[in-house]
Scaffold this motif. Structure first.
Motif, mmCIF file in Angstrom:
data_model
loop_
_atom_site.group_PDB
_atom_site.id
_atom_site.type_symbol
_atom_site.label_atom_id
_atom_site.label_comp_id
_atom_site.label_asym_id
_atom_site.label_seq_id
_atom_site.Cartn_x
_atom_site.Cartn_y
_atom_site.Cartn_z
ATOM 1 N N SER A 1 1.748 -0.743 -1.763
ATOM 2 C CA SER A 1 1.914 -0.100 -0.024
ATOM 3 C C SER A 1 0.232 -0.020 0.519
ATOM 4 O O SER A 1 -0.216 0.279 1.741
ATOM 5 C CB SER A 1 3.083 1.518 -0.046
ATOM 6 O OG SER A 1 3.745 0.252 -0.747
ATOM 7 N N TYR A 2 -0.403 0.682 -1.456
ATOM 8 C CA TYR A 2 -2.056 0.889 0.140
ATOM 9 C C TYR A 2 -2.497 -0.179 -0.002
ATOM 10 O O TYR A 2 -3.706 -0.148 1.043
ATOM 11 C CB TYR A 2 -2.531 1.542 -1.343
ATOM 12 C CG TYR A 2 -3.857 1.944 -1.489
ATOM 13 C CD1 TYR A 2 -3.984 3.419 -0.492
ATOM 14 C CD2 TYR A 2 -5.062 1.425 -1.044
ATOM 15 C CE1 TYR A 2 -5.503 4.141 -0.168
ATOM 16 C CE2 TYR A 2 -6.280 1.606 -0.974
ATOM 17 C CZ TYR A 2 -6.246 3.295 -0.232
ATOM 18 O OH TYR A 2 -7.798 3.613 0.526
ATOM 19 N N LEU A 3 -2.728 -1.648 -0.129
ATOM 20 C CA LEU A 3 -3.542 -3.030 0.540
ATOM 21 C C LEU A 3 -2.962 -3.028 1.384
ATOM 22 O O LEU A 3 -3.989 -3.492 2.388
ATOM 23 C CB LEU A 3 -3.315 -3.794 -1.110
ATOM 24 C CG LEU A 3 -3.770 -3.410 -2.314
ATOM 25 C CD1 LEU A 3 -4.263 -4.736 -3.130
ATOM 26 C CD2 LEU A 3 -5.704 -2.650 -1.943
ATOM 27 N N THR A 4 -1.813 -3.353 1.797
ATOM 28 C CA THR A 4 -0.806 -3.358 2.761
ATOM 29 C C THR A 4 -1.243 -2.409 3.659
ATOM 30 O O THR A 4 -1.885 -2.484 4.800
ATOM 31 C CB THR A 4 0.181 -3.861 3.119
ATOM 32 O OG1 THR A 4 0.932 -2.539 2.425
ATOM 33 C CG2 THR A 4 0.837 -5.227 2.588
ATOM 34 N N LEU A 5 -2.052 -0.969 3.564
ATOM 35 C CA LEU A 5 -2.390 -0.296 4.364
ATOM 36 C C LEU A 5 -3.117 -0.229 4.953
ATOM 37 O O LEU A 5 -3.826 0.496 6.516
ATOM 38 C CB LEU A 5 -1.481 1.532 3.721
ATOM 39 C CG LEU A 5 -2.281 2.700 4.644
ATOM 40 C CD1 LEU A 5 -1.308 2.714 5.650
ATOM 41 C CD2 LEU A 5 -1.795 3.789 4.141
ATOM 42 N N ALA A 6 -4.293 -0.122 4.189
ATOM 43 C CA ALA A 6 -5.972 -0.879 4.254
ATOM 44 C C ALA A 6 -5.779 -2.072 5.132
ATOM 45 O O ALA A 6 -6.963 -1.267 6.229
ATOM 46 C CB ALA A 6 -6.842 -1.380 2.508
ATOM 47 N N ARG A 7 -5.322 -2.565 5.158
ATOM 48 C CA ARG A 7 -5.369 -3.810 6.375
ATOM 49 C C ARG A 7 -4.508 -3.061 7.061
ATOM 50 O O ARG A 7 -5.371 -3.906 8.593
ATOM 51 C CB ARG A 7 -4.276 -5.191 5.493
ATOM 52 C CG ARG A 7 -4.624 -6.520 6.484
ATOM 53 C CD ARG A 7 -6.208 -6.941 6.554
ATOM 54 N NE ARG A 7 -5.510 -7.972 7.445
ATOM 55 C CZ ARG A 7 -6.573 -7.959 8.542
ATOM 56 N NH1 ARG A 7 -7.162 -7.337 9.011
ATOM 57 N NH2 ARG A 7 -6.359 -8.646 9.776
ATOM 58 N N GLY A 8 -4.287 -2.922 7.665
ATOM 59 C CA GLY A 8 -3.506 -2.332 8.859
ATOM 60 C C GLY A 8 -4.732 -1.740 9.589
ATOM 61 O O GLY A 8 -4.659 -0.716 10.509
ATOM 62 N N ILE A 9 -5.083 -0.222 8.267
ATOM 63 C CA ILE A 9 -6.484 0.663 9.060
ATOM 64 C C ILE A 9 -7.312 -0.283 9.694
ATOM 65 O O ILE A 9 -7.846 -0.447 10.712
ATOM 66 C CB ILE A 9 -6.591 1.088 8.234
ATOM 67 C CG1 ILE A 9 -5.781 2.477 7.494
ATOM 68 C CG2 ILE A 9 -7.834 2.044 7.963
ATOM 69 C CD1 ILE A 9 -5.917 3.258 6.414
ATOM 70 N N ALA A 10 -7.789 -1.259 8.838
ATOM 71 C CA ALA A 10 -8.761 -2.417 9.408
ATOM 72 C C ALA A 10 -8.030 -2.978 10.576
ATOM 73 O O ALA A 10 -9.290 -3.440 11.308
ATOM 74 C CB ALA A 10 -9.638 -3.019 8.358
ATOM 75 N N PHE A 11 -7.360 -3.465 10.582
ATOM 76 C CA PHE A 11 -7.272 -3.881 12.152
ATOM 77 C C PHE A 11 -6.776 -3.330 13.116
ATOM 78 O O PHE A 11 -7.246 -3.616 14.055
ATOM 79 C CB PHE A 11 -5.225 -4.564 11.796
ATOM 80 C CG PHE A 11 -4.919 -5.099 12.678
ATOM 81 C CD1 PHE A 11 -5.051 -6.503 12.544
ATOM 82 C CD2 PHE A 11 -4.010 -4.422 13.852
ATOM 83 C CE1 PHE A 11 -4.449 -7.737 14.132
ATOM 84 C CE2 PHE A 11 -3.355 -5.731 15.007
ATOM 85 C CZ PHE A 11 -3.853 -6.442 14.730
ATOM 86 N N LEU B 1 12.952 -6.437 1.597
ATOM 87 C CA LEU B 1 13.557 -6.887 -0.026
ATOM 88 C C LEU B 1 12.033 -6.198 -0.658
ATOM 89 O O LEU B 1 11.918 -5.223 -1.548
ATOM 90 C CB LEU B 1 13.834 -8.386 -0.832
ATOM 91 C CG LEU B 1 14.147 -9.340 -0.175
ATOM 92 C CD1 LEU B 1 14.155 -10.397 -0.657
ATOM 93 C CD2 LEU B 1 15.391 -7.898 -1.418
ATOM 94 N N ALA B 2 10.907 -6.003 0.027
ATOM 95 C CA ALA B 2 9.584 -5.832 0.397
ATOM 96 C C ALA B 2 9.781 -4.121 0.301
ATOM 97 O O ALA B 2 9.266 -3.736 -0.478
ATOM 98 C CB ALA B 2 8.585 -6.340 0.660
ATOM 99 N N ALA B 3 10.336 -3.505 0.873
ATOM 100 C CA ALA B 3 9.982 -2.159 1.512
ATOM 101 C C ALA B 3 11.248 -1.094 -0.087
ATOM 102 O O ALA B 3 10.897 -0.018 0.347
ATOM 103 C CB ALA B 3 10.734 -1.804 2.829
ATOM 104 N N LEU B 4 12.373 -2.099 0.323
ATOM 105 C CA LEU B 4 13.013 -2.005 -1.547
ATOM 106 C C LEU B 4 12.385 -1.147 -2.188
ATOM 107 O O LEU B 4 13.140 -0.806 -2.768
ATOM 108 C CB LEU B 4 14.437 -1.990 -0.543
ATOM 109 C CG LEU B 4 15.403 -2.305 -0.141
ATOM 110 C CD1 LEU B 4 16.672 -3.152 -0.245
ATOM 111 C CD2 LEU B 4 16.247 -0.129 0.686
ATOM 112 N N THR B 5 11.674 -2.325 -2.606
ATOM 113 C CA THR B 5 11.004 -2.296 -4.295
ATOM 114 C C THR B 5 10.356 -1.483 -4.791
ATOM 115 O O THR B 5 10.309 -0.773 -6.278
ATOM 116 C CB THR B 5 9.551 -2.888 -3.763
ATOM 117 O OG1 THR B 5 8.977 -2.290 -3.312
ATOM 118 C CG2 THR B 5 10.256 -4.141 -4.236
#
Length: 181
Positions: free
Chosen positions: A154-164, A8-12
């Motif tokens: 999308s940007y904020l979750t990407l930032a979390r992925g980068i930090a991880f 659902l989140a991806a389809l937004t």
């Protein structure tokens, strides 16, 4: 969180085929949710039956027909309900950490190999995520991008992925330095 919520989140962000969603998962939500293409297609069928998404078929020559999925009002409502709930605490289930915990002088060489593999995988993901960030920013500063209000999630979750992944790289390097060859 269920796979349904991640879909659902991806389809937004728009209409996607199952194939496009699978590719999108690799680039976007892969840093916090994984699913095989088979799981994804099964879940899409369930979600369509539940009225959370609709699919339209695009007929193609010389290739199988393609189904394109979009959110319905019920899907948007389900996503809002999900987003308003308190999340469950994160639970780490990491096989490599168990191997490191159980490591002794006999297993150290094998564990080092596994840590090296994780290091290489994390470095590759980090490069992909950083490339995605450059694409999203499109020459803007992070501050101006966030002020524009588009694709912030999308940007904020990407930032979390980068930090991880950056932390995974740091930790793997630490382990490799600490465990003699």
């Amino acid at each position: 969180m269920a796979l349904q919520d991640a879909i659902l989140a991806a389809l937004t962000t728009g209409e996607y085929s199952g194939y496009d969603l699978a590719k999108s998962f690799d680039v976007t939500v892969a840093n916090f949710w994984t699913a095989t293409p088979q799981q994804l297609y099964r879940e899409l069928d369930k979600m369509q039956e539940a009225g959370l998404i609709v699919a339209r078929t695009i007929e193609q020559e010389k290739r199988p027909n393609k189904r394109m999925y979009t959110l319905t009002d019920a899907g948007r409502s389900a996503l809002r309900d999900f987003a308003s709930r308190s999340p469950k605490p994160t639970a780490i289930r990491d096989e490599l950490l168990v191997q490191v915990e159980a490591m002794d002088t006999e297993t150290a060489p094998a564990v080092r190999v596994n840590v090296q593999r994780m290091l290489e995988a994390s470095e590759a993901k980090l490069k992909r995520y950083e490339k995605r960030r450059e694409h999203l920013l499109a020459g803007r500063t992070e501050k101006s991008f966030l002020a524009a209000g588009v694709s912030i999630g999308s940007y904020l979750t990407l930032a979390r992925g980068i930090a991880f992944e950056a932390e995974n790289v740091r930790w793997c390097e630490f382990v490799l330095a600490a465990v003699p060859e």
